[in-house]
Scaffold this active site. Structure first.
Site, PDB file in Angstrom:
ATOM      1  N   ALA A  11       0.811  -1.220   0.000  1.00 41.97           N
ATOM      2  CA  ALA A  11       0.000   0.000   0.000  1.00 41.97           C
ATOM      3  C   ALA A  11       0.841   1.265   0.000  1.00 41.97           C
ATOM      4  CB  ALA A  11      -0.937  -0.006   1.205  1.00 41.97           C
ATOM      5  N   ARG A  16      10.206   7.902  -2.885  1.00 39.86           N
ATOM      6  CA  ARG A  16      11.583   8.087  -3.366  1.00 39.86           C
ATOM      7  C   ARG A  16      11.838   7.469  -4.749  1.00 39.86           C
ATOM      8  NH1 ARG A  16      15.589   5.945   0.657  1.00 39.86           N
ATOM      9  NH2 ARG A  16      13.869   5.068   1.855  1.00 39.86           N
ATOM     10  N   GLY A  80       0.208   2.577   9.060  1.00 38.60           N
ATOM     11  CA  GLY A  80       1.247   1.732   9.642  1.00 38.60           C
ATOM     12  C   GLY A  80       1.059   0.276   9.274  1.00 38.60           C
ATOM     13  N   THR A  81       2.121  -0.512   9.495  1.00 35.84           N
ATOM     14  CA  THR A  81       2.112  -1.911   9.061  1.00 35.84           C
ATOM     15  C   THR A  81       1.100  -2.767   9.838  1.00 35.84           C
ATOM     16  OG1 THR A  81       4.062  -2.187  10.483  1.00 35.84           O
ATOM     17  CG2 THR A  81       4.457  -1.984   8.128  1.00 35.84           C
ATOM     18  N   ASP A 105       7.756  -5.027  -1.694  1.00 33.77           N
ATOM     19  CA  ASP A 105       8.927  -4.364  -2.268  1.00 33.77           C
ATOM     20  C   ASP A 105      10.238  -5.040  -1.889  1.00 33.77           C
ATOM     21  OD1 ASP A 105       9.085  -3.706   0.398  1.00 33.77           O
ATOM     22  OD2 ASP A 105       9.096  -1.536   0.103  1.00 33.77           O
ATOM     23  N   GLY A 142      14.068  -1.918  12.364  1.00 34.73           N
ATOM     24  CA  GLY A 142      13.645  -2.247  13.714  1.00 34.73           C
ATOM     25  C   GLY A 142      14.663  -3.201  14.328  1.00 34.73           C
ATOM     26  N   TYR A 371      13.814 -12.643 -46.472  1.00 33.08           N
ATOM     27  CA  TYR A 371      12.644 -12.569 -45.597  1.00 33.08           C
ATOM     28  C   TYR A 371      11.780 -13.788 -45.876  1.00 33.08           C
ATOM     29  CZ  TYR A 371       8.150 -11.731 -43.605  1.00 33.08           C
ATOM     30  OH  TYR A 371       6.998 -11.911 -42.893  1.00 33.08           O
ATOM     31  N   ASN A 382      17.549 -25.112 -50.334  1.00 35.42           N
ATOM     32  CA  ASN A 382      18.487 -23.997 -50.360  1.00 35.42           C
ATOM     33  C   ASN A 382      17.748 -22.724 -50.758  1.00 35.42           C
ATOM     34  OD1 ASN A 382      21.565 -23.285 -50.358  1.00 35.42           O
ATOM     35  ND2 ASN A 382      20.612 -22.179 -52.052  1.00 35.42           N
TER      36      ASN A 382
HETATM   37  C1  UD1 Z   1       9.459  -2.078   8.739  1.00 37.75           C
HETATM   38  C2  UD1 Z   1       9.446  -2.554  10.193  1.00 37.75           C
HETATM   39  C3  UD1 Z   1      10.879  -2.649  10.686  1.00 37.75           C
HETATM   40  C4  UD1 Z   1      11.694  -3.559   9.791  1.00 37.75           C
HETATM   41  C5  UD1 Z   1      11.605  -3.091   8.340  1.00 37.75           C
HETATM   42  C6  UD1 Z   1      12.244  -4.087   7.429  1.00 37.75           C
HETATM   43  C7  UD1 Z   1       7.395  -1.571  11.034  1.00 37.75           C
HETATM   44  C8  UD1 Z   1       6.801  -0.484  11.870  1.00 37.75           C
HETATM   45  N1  UD1 Z   1       8.716  -1.583  10.958  1.00 37.75           N
HETATM   46  O1  UD1 Z   1       9.992  -0.772   8.739  1.00 37.75           O
HETATM   47  O2  UD1 Z   1      10.889  -3.169  12.026  1.00 37.75           O
HETATM   48  O3  UD1 Z   1      13.034  -3.578  10.222  1.00 37.75           O
HETATM   49  O4  UD1 Z   1      10.226  -2.976   7.941  1.00 37.75           O
HETATM   50  O5  UD1 Z   1      12.265  -3.587   6.134  1.00 37.75           O
HETATM   51  O6  UD1 Z   1       6.688  -2.385  10.525  1.00 37.75           O
HETATM   52  N2  UD1 Z   1       3.032  -0.451   4.331  1.00 37.75           N
HETATM   53  C9  UD1 Z   1       1.712  -0.481   4.038  1.00 37.75           C
HETATM   54  N3  UD1 Z   1       0.848   0.270   4.753  1.00 37.75           N
HETATM   55  C10 UD1 Z   1       1.259   1.057   5.775  1.00 37.75           C
HETATM   56  C11 UD1 Z   1       2.626   1.086   6.065  1.00 37.75           C
HETATM   57  C12 UD1 Z   1       3.491   0.318   5.347  1.00 37.75           C
HETATM   58  O7  UD1 Z   1       1.284  -1.200   3.118  1.00 37.75           O
HETATM   59  O8  UD1 Z   1       0.400   1.705   6.393  1.00 37.75           O
HETATM   60  C13 UD1 Z   1       3.957  -1.280   3.566  1.00 37.75           C
HETATM   61  C14 UD1 Z   1       4.983  -0.457   2.825  1.00 37.75           C
HETATM   62  O9  UD1 Z   1       4.520  -0.152   1.527  1.00 37.75           O
HETATM   63  C15 UD1 Z   1       6.150  -1.388   2.772  1.00 37.75           C
HETATM   64  C16 UD1 Z   1       6.032  -2.199   4.047  1.00 37.75           C
HETATM   65  O10 UD1 Z   1       4.678  -2.088   4.448  1.00 37.75           O
HETATM   66  O11 UD1 Z   1       6.083  -2.276   1.680  1.00 37.75           O
HETATM   67  C17 UD1 Z   1       6.967  -1.721   5.156  1.00 37.75           C
HETATM   68  O12 UD1 Z   1       6.572  -0.446   5.565  1.00 37.75           O
HETATM   69  P1  UD1 Z   1       7.585   0.718   5.940  1.00 37.75           P
HETATM   70  O13 UD1 Z   1       6.835   1.882   6.423  1.00 37.75           O
HETATM   71  O14 UD1 Z   1       8.540   0.916   4.833  1.00 37.75           O
HETATM   72  O15 UD1 Z   1       8.336   0.094   7.172  1.00 37.75           O
HETATM   73  P2  UD1 Z   1       9.839   0.265   7.522  1.00 37.75           P
HETATM   74  O16 UD1 Z   1      10.063   1.616   8.046  1.00 37.75           O
HETATM   75  O17 UD1 Z   1      10.662  -0.182   6.386  1.00 37.75           O
END
Ligand code: UD1
Ligand code: CA
Length: 461
Positions: A11, A16, A80-81, A105, A142, A371, A382
């Site tokens: 999502a 970047r 957030g994740t 990704d 993390g 061709y 041939n």
């Molecule tokens: C996350 C972890 C971190 C870990 C790292 C590894 C968390 C809070 N932290 O950090 O501990 O070391 O991955 O790469 O999870 N995404 C969504 N929706 C959201 C937020 C994120 O789909 O609301 C997706 C992003 O597109 C991405 C993935 O989740 O593909 C990770 O999210 P990102 O915010 O990049 O987490 P990191 O800061 O990399």
């Protein structure tokens, strides 16, 4: 074995990348990032696969939607994740087993590592298992905080931005890849809060929550930390592509293939090559290409979705798409095989020759400047230099048949539909518009007239 389910987070915005395309659809080594993840996920035969989409959701959905067995959950605002995973809940309602969380990704995760994660998770009966890695530069990740001054069980994951200076020293990091027992997962996700530096629902907070509730949390540590590399920029896209390519090249060399310059061998993940084949510099082998053993692929060749049998040689700068080259055949230099071309055993396609939807039989030769389109050409035929098959009348394409042993003189045109019978000859420079019977000579050109003394006479004038 309990069921495995996969949730892929895709999502995020990918700011970047500076791109009008969603990040997970960018390609590395011939496949989109999310394709790599889906391919790895196949290793655990998921009963359910949910992709969480948000930013440019429609683009991701439209691109992946045709694939069977994929479900989509939408996360409109990226909170957030932890919040992202929660969006997949309805797709997993009433199911049981293991939920594996992956990032759309992070394309380098190997199928074997994913299997090892799930195996350890189920064998230990854990509520959660975190895939971790030890890295030289843990900044941004993390950190895995363990009991007993870092030697004991995992206690929590602390995000870089929330870590104390001491925690920042920890070199064991969270990969962002986990296995969860489905049963306590979604209820527990709701108890994650946003009291952190980024004000987000952190999925890794689940570790602490589980430990405090006495649930088992395990870790599996990767041998090769590069497997968790994610793509956030074009620089990182090139970096993961280079790793994918080097890994493939190393496998091929280990299996007996000579890559004269691995740095410029561009060989896709699904390509197979037999032992003792030699691949020269700047060669591109793509898609579902299969190359036999003892072949030689010279510099500058590009082969897409084609099969090349044992002992065939492809000389420099050929482009070959969705075609078949039989054993011992020779193609090129500078030949173009367009889709559905079939070059027979020991046959020869020479320089500046183009084939389209054409079969060139065993031992036949089209050595120069031709061709050949929509043609079925028999054995030991041939095709003289400069032969053109006129397969298109401006509206329709028509077939041409050239039977075994026929000889087509140089610079002839065969106007399709037309047939040249077995062993027949076509005189050089002919425009053949009617069938040539077996064993006959077809000649269709202006008759030559010589004027004796003409040069001398003209000079005197
Ligand atoms: C996350 C972890 C971190 C870990 C790292 C590894 C968390 C809070 N932290 O950090 O501990 O070391 O991955 O790469 O999870 N995404 C969504 N929706 C959201 C937020 C994120 O789909 O609301 C997706 C992003 O597109 C991405 C993935 O989740 O593909 C990770 O999210 P990102 O915010 O990049 O987490 P990191 O800061 O990399
Ligand atoms: Ca990130």
């Amino acid at each position: 074995m309990p069921d495995n389910h996969v949730v892929i987070l895709a999502a995020g915005k990918g700011t970047r990348m500076k791109s009008a395309d969603p990040k997970v659809l960018h390609r590395a080594a011939g496949f989109s990032l999310i394709d790599h993840v889906l391919r790895a996920a196949a290793a655990i035969a998921p009963a359910t696969t949910v992709v969480v989409v948000g930013h440019m959701a429609d683009r991701v959905r439209d691109t992946l939607g045709k694939r069977p067995g994929l479900a989509f959950a939408s996360q409109e605002v990226q909170l957030g994740t932890g919040h992202a995973l929660l969006q997949a809940e309805s797709h997993l309602a009433g199911k049981s087993g293991t939920v594996v969380l992956l990032s759309g990704d992070a394309p380098l995760l190997r199928p074997a590592s994913l299997r090892a994660l799930v195996q350890a998770h189920t064998a230990r009966g854990a509520a959660a298992t975190v895939l971790t890695a030890r890295v030289d530069r843990p900044q941004g990740y993390g950190r895995v905080v363990r009991e007993d001054s870092g030697r004991g069980r995992i206690a929590a994951i602390v995000e870089d931005k929330d870590a104390t200076p001491a925690e920042r020293e920890i070199d064991e990091i969270n990969s962002g890849i986990y296995a969860f027992a489905l049963e306590p997962l979604f209820a527990s996700l709701r108890s994650i809060g946003v009291a952190n530096a980024q004000g987000e629902y952190y999925l890794p907070d689940l570790v602490k929550i589980y430990r405090e509730r006495g649930l088992t949390v395990e870790t599996v540590t990767l041998d090769d930390s590069r497997e968790i590399l994610g793509v956030n920029s074009r620089r990182e896209l090139a970096d993961v592509a280079a790793i994918l390519r080097a890994t493939k090249n190393d496998e091929l060399m280990a299996s007996g293939v000579t890559l004269i310059d691995p740095a410029t061998a561009w060989i896709g993940p699904d390509v197979t090559i037999g032992a003792d084949t030699i691949v020269h510099p700047n060669v591109y082998l793509e898609g579902q290409t299969r190359i036999g053993s003892g072949c030689e692929i010279h510099a500058g060749v590009r082969v897409i979705d084609s099969t090349v049998d044992d002992g065939a040689v492809i000389y420099n700068y050929c482009v070959i798409t969705a075609s078949h080259i039989a054993s011992g055949a020779q193609v090129g230099p500078f030949a173009h095989l367009r889709p559905q071309s079939d070059v027979g055993e020991g046959a020869k396609v020479g320089n500046f020759t183009e084939l389209k939807k054409t079969t060139l039989g065993k031992g036949s030769k089209a050595s120069h400047l031709s061709y050949l389109g929509d043609a079925t050409i028999g054995e030991k035929v041939n095709i003289g230099a400069g032969t053109i098959i006129c397969n298109y009348d401006g509206t329709h394409k028509h077939p041409t048949v050239i039977e075994d042993g026929a000889f087509i003189g140089s610079d002839s045109q065969l106007v399709a539909p037309v047939k040249v019978g077995k062993g027949a000859y076509v005189a050089a420079g002919s425009s053949i518009v009617e069938d040539v019977p077996a064993g006959a000579l077809g000649i269709a050109r202006g008759k030559q007239a010589n004027k004796p003394g003409w040069v001398e006479k003209n000079r005197k004038k």
